[in-house]
Scaffold this active site. Structure first.
Site, mmCIF file in Angstrom:
data_model
loop_
_atom_site.group_PDB
_atom_site.id
_atom_site.type_symbol
_atom_site.label_atom_id
_atom_site.label_comp_id
_atom_site.label_asym_id
_atom_site.label_seq_id
_atom_site.Cartn_x
_atom_site.Cartn_y
_atom_site.Cartn_z
ATOM 1 N N LYS A 265 4.059 9.208 8.673
ATOM 2 C CA LYS A 265 3.673 8.800 10.016
ATOM 3 C C LYS A 265 4.702 9.241 11.116
ATOM 4 O O LYS A 265 4.652 10.599 11.546
ATOM 5 C CB LYS A 265 3.988 7.350 9.951
ATOM 6 C CG LYS A 265 2.745 6.587 9.031
ATOM 7 C CD LYS A 265 2.649 5.210 9.139
ATOM 8 C CE LYS A 265 1.663 4.616 8.103
ATOM 9 N NZ LYS A 265 0.115 4.698 8.373
ATOM 10 N N ASP B 66 9.218 3.045 -0.239
ATOM 11 C CA ASP B 66 8.236 3.449 0.404
ATOM 12 C C ASP B 66 8.322 3.377 2.031
ATOM 13 O O ASP B 66 8.000 2.319 2.454
ATOM 14 C CB ASP B 66 7.033 3.185 0.159
ATOM 15 C CG ASP B 66 5.885 4.051 0.707
ATOM 16 O OD1 ASP B 66 6.009 4.652 1.663
ATOM 17 O OD2 ASP B 66 4.421 3.708 0.422
ATOM 18 N N TYR C 80 0.817 -0.989 -0.053
ATOM 19 C CA TYR C 80 -0.126 -0.046 -0.136
ATOM 20 C C TYR C 80 0.963 1.324 0.203
ATOM 21 O O TYR C 80 1.929 1.265 0.808
ATOM 22 C CB TYR C 80 -1.005 0.008 1.329
ATOM 23 C CG TYR C 80 -1.861 1.095 1.221
ATOM 24 C CD1 TYR C 80 -2.827 1.425 0.379
ATOM 25 C CD2 TYR C 80 -1.589 2.176 2.411
ATOM 26 C CE1 TYR C 80 -3.576 2.572 0.354
ATOM 27 C CE2 TYR C 80 -2.487 3.228 2.354
ATOM 28 C CZ TYR C 80 -3.573 3.310 1.457
ATOM 29 O OH TYR C 80 -4.338 4.627 1.575
HETATM 30 N N1 PLP Z 1 2.714 4.366 2.145
HETATM 31 C C1 PLP Z 1 2.704 3.360 3.224
HETATM 32 C C2 PLP Z 1 3.888 2.336 3.307
HETATM 33 C C3 PLP Z 1 1.707 3.541 4.274
HETATM 34 O O1 PLP Z 1 1.574 2.542 5.303
HETATM 35 C C4 PLP Z 1 0.822 4.380 3.920
HETATM 36 C C5 PLP Z 1 -0.443 4.574 5.102
HETATM 37 O O2 PLP Z 1 -0.761 3.694 5.849
HETATM 38 C C6 PLP Z 1 0.970 5.426 3.098
HETATM 39 C C7 PLP Z 1 1.955 5.279 2.157
HETATM 40 C C8 PLP Z 1 0.014 6.610 3.079
HETATM 41 O O3 PLP Z 1 0.396 7.556 3.950
HETATM 42 P P1 PLP Z 1 -1.168 8.611 4.315
HETATM 43 O O4 PLP Z 1 -1.908 7.538 5.100
HETATM 44 O O5 PLP Z 1 -0.040 9.581 5.314
HETATM 45 O O6 PLP Z 1 -1.428 9.180 3.159
#
Ligand code: PLP
Length: 437
Positions: free
Chosen positions: A272, A244, A149
């Site tokens: 986060k 990511d 994700y």
């Molecule tokens: N990338 C990863 C690995 C994530 O776990 C998340 C959210 O859980 C995101 C991107 C997206 O981040 P946001 O919810 O701050 O938009």
């Protein structure tokens, strides 16, 4: 149920009203408890390792605001930094010293980041990073991994892990087919599947984006050689490697997964922990790539509230704490290992097949008798048992993520006593799942 001591009337009432006002009664889908059934708790306060719900029930928290709360809730150093920033004004829409401070700390901590841009969320960070990868290579296609994700950007809503998997909609209506066609999906921990995609789209793959420890199908660490292999494939094919690290950054090590596993990506996305509890994301990496971003270069990306003074003050305070506490990650790792070992000895005693996966301060218990290394092994674990386990834990005062596909997060505020409390609750909750099996 006899063990249920808590009342949830206020949460129930709030949820009924919220359902009329908001889709699913929530502002982010997984909070609606669709993955486990029942009514979500509403919360009124949080401190350290615990949160207090709307009815005054005190819960030991393993959600940590979805991985944000590395220091625990409402940490004094973050609170003080925000209070100080607040007194000076809430937004300037012009550069401020706080932005320089957080940029310096991010670059000091994360090996692959030479230049960084702050944004407001993880989603913004990943969307911007793939735009940059496409611009730098002049190629349209990206490779992601099944169960990975990367936020809710159109290009990523293909086989997208936790939130989408929980709802049983692996991709979303509203994403044009033409756009989705530029996203290819490989299997996590399977280099051959990545190689096959490169071979099938010669000179078209601009970037590979990966959660270096997968966290959105539960916690699934990389097998030895996987990240190194991705690095080599991207080098060979001239593609940009994007880690990511929205979830893993400052969570599996001070320098993220790239420091833990010793593999340096071209670009890194963060979210986060970097915001200390306020909305912050960032992307950064090799200087030559980052200088392509406006206004240094032609790749446009901007934000009204990017680098907001309250947000960067909170984030800087979190990063300063990390920089000032070199033993932090060993302690977090050891605490999680005690939790995992405890859970595995209980499941063994009760004859429940289980696997504990962990990296740093994130981990997952899967009800499976096989190693869990990819989306196929995650999906073949016994996710039905998780719902009963989740509610058994909640009734006993332990708040786990409300989905079998989410990782658990603990913090510097969790201690051995919390682990004992969790294990006692788990023993009883797991016994219940057997009784109801
Ligand atoms: N990338 C990863 C690995 C994530 O776990 C998340 C959210 O859980 C995101 C991107 C997206 O981040 P946001 O919810 O701050 O938009």
């Amino acid at each position: 149920m006899t063990h249920k001591t808590s009342t949830t009337q206020r949460s129930d009432r709030l949820f009924q009203e919220a359902l009329r006002l908001m889709p699913g009664g929530v502002n982010s889908p997984v909070r609606a408890f669709k993955g486990v059934g029942g009514t979500p708790r509403f919360f009124q306060s949080a401190q350290g390792a615990r949160m207090v719900d709307a009815d005054g029930n005190d819960l030991l928290d393993y959600v940590g605001s979805w991985g944000v709360m590395l220091l625990g809730h409402n940490h004094p150093s973050i609170r003080e930094a925000v209070a100080e920033a607040l007194a000076a004004g809430t937004s300037f829409g012009a550069p401020g010293a706080g932005e320089v401070d957080i940029a310096r700390r991010v670059i000091e901590l994360v090996p692959g980041i030479e230049v960084v841009r702050m944004v407001n969320s993880g989603t913004e960070a990943t969307m911007s990073a793939i735009r940059l990868a496409r611009a730098a290579t002049g190629r349209p296609t990206i490779i992601k991994f099944r169960g990975g994700y990367h936020g809710h950007g159109d290009a990523f809503l293909v086989e997208a892990g936790s939130g989408a998997a929980t709802l049983g909609v692996p991709s979303s209506p509203g994403v044009p087919d033409d756009l989705a066609a530029h996203t290819l999906v490989a299997e996590y921990n399977d280099l051959a599947s990545v190689e096959a995609l490169f071979d099938g789209a010669p000179d078209r793959v601009g970037g590979v984006i990966v959660e270096p420890v997968s966290g959105n199908m539960g916690c699934v660490p990389p097998v030895p050689g996987f990240l190194e292999g991705l690095r080599a494939l991207c080098d060979r094919h001239g593609a940009v490697l994007i880690f990511d690290e929205v979830m893993t950054g400052f969570r599996v090590a001070a320098g993220g997964a790239q420091a833990r596993y010793g593999v340096t990506p071209d670009l890194t996305t963060l979210g986060k922990v970097i915001g200390g509890g306020l909305p912050v994301g960032a992307y950064g990496g090799r200087e030559d790539l980052m200088r392509m971003i406006a206004p240094d270069g032609p790749v446009y990306q901007a934000g009204t509230l990017s680098g907001n003074p309250l947000a960067v003050a909170a984030g800087s305070a979190a990063l300063a704490y990390i920089q000032d506490h070199p033993g932090l990650y060993d302690d977090l790792e050891a605490l999680g290992a005690r939790l995992g070992q405890g859970l595995l000895s209980i499941t063994a005693e009760l004859d429940i097949p289980a696997v504990w996966n962990q990296a740093g301060a994130m981990g997952s218990l899967f009800f499976s008798s096989e190693p869990v290394t990819d989306w196929a092994s995650v999906s073949s674990s016994e996710t039905d048992r998780f719902s009963g386990f989740f509610h058994g834990m909640l009734d006993r005062g332990v708040y786990l993520p409300p989905s079998a596909y989410e990782a658990w997060f603990w913090s510097a505020a969790h201690d051995d006593h919390d682990i004992e409390t969790t294990l006692a609750a788990a023993r009883a909750a797991l016994k219940d799942t057997q009784a109801h099996a």
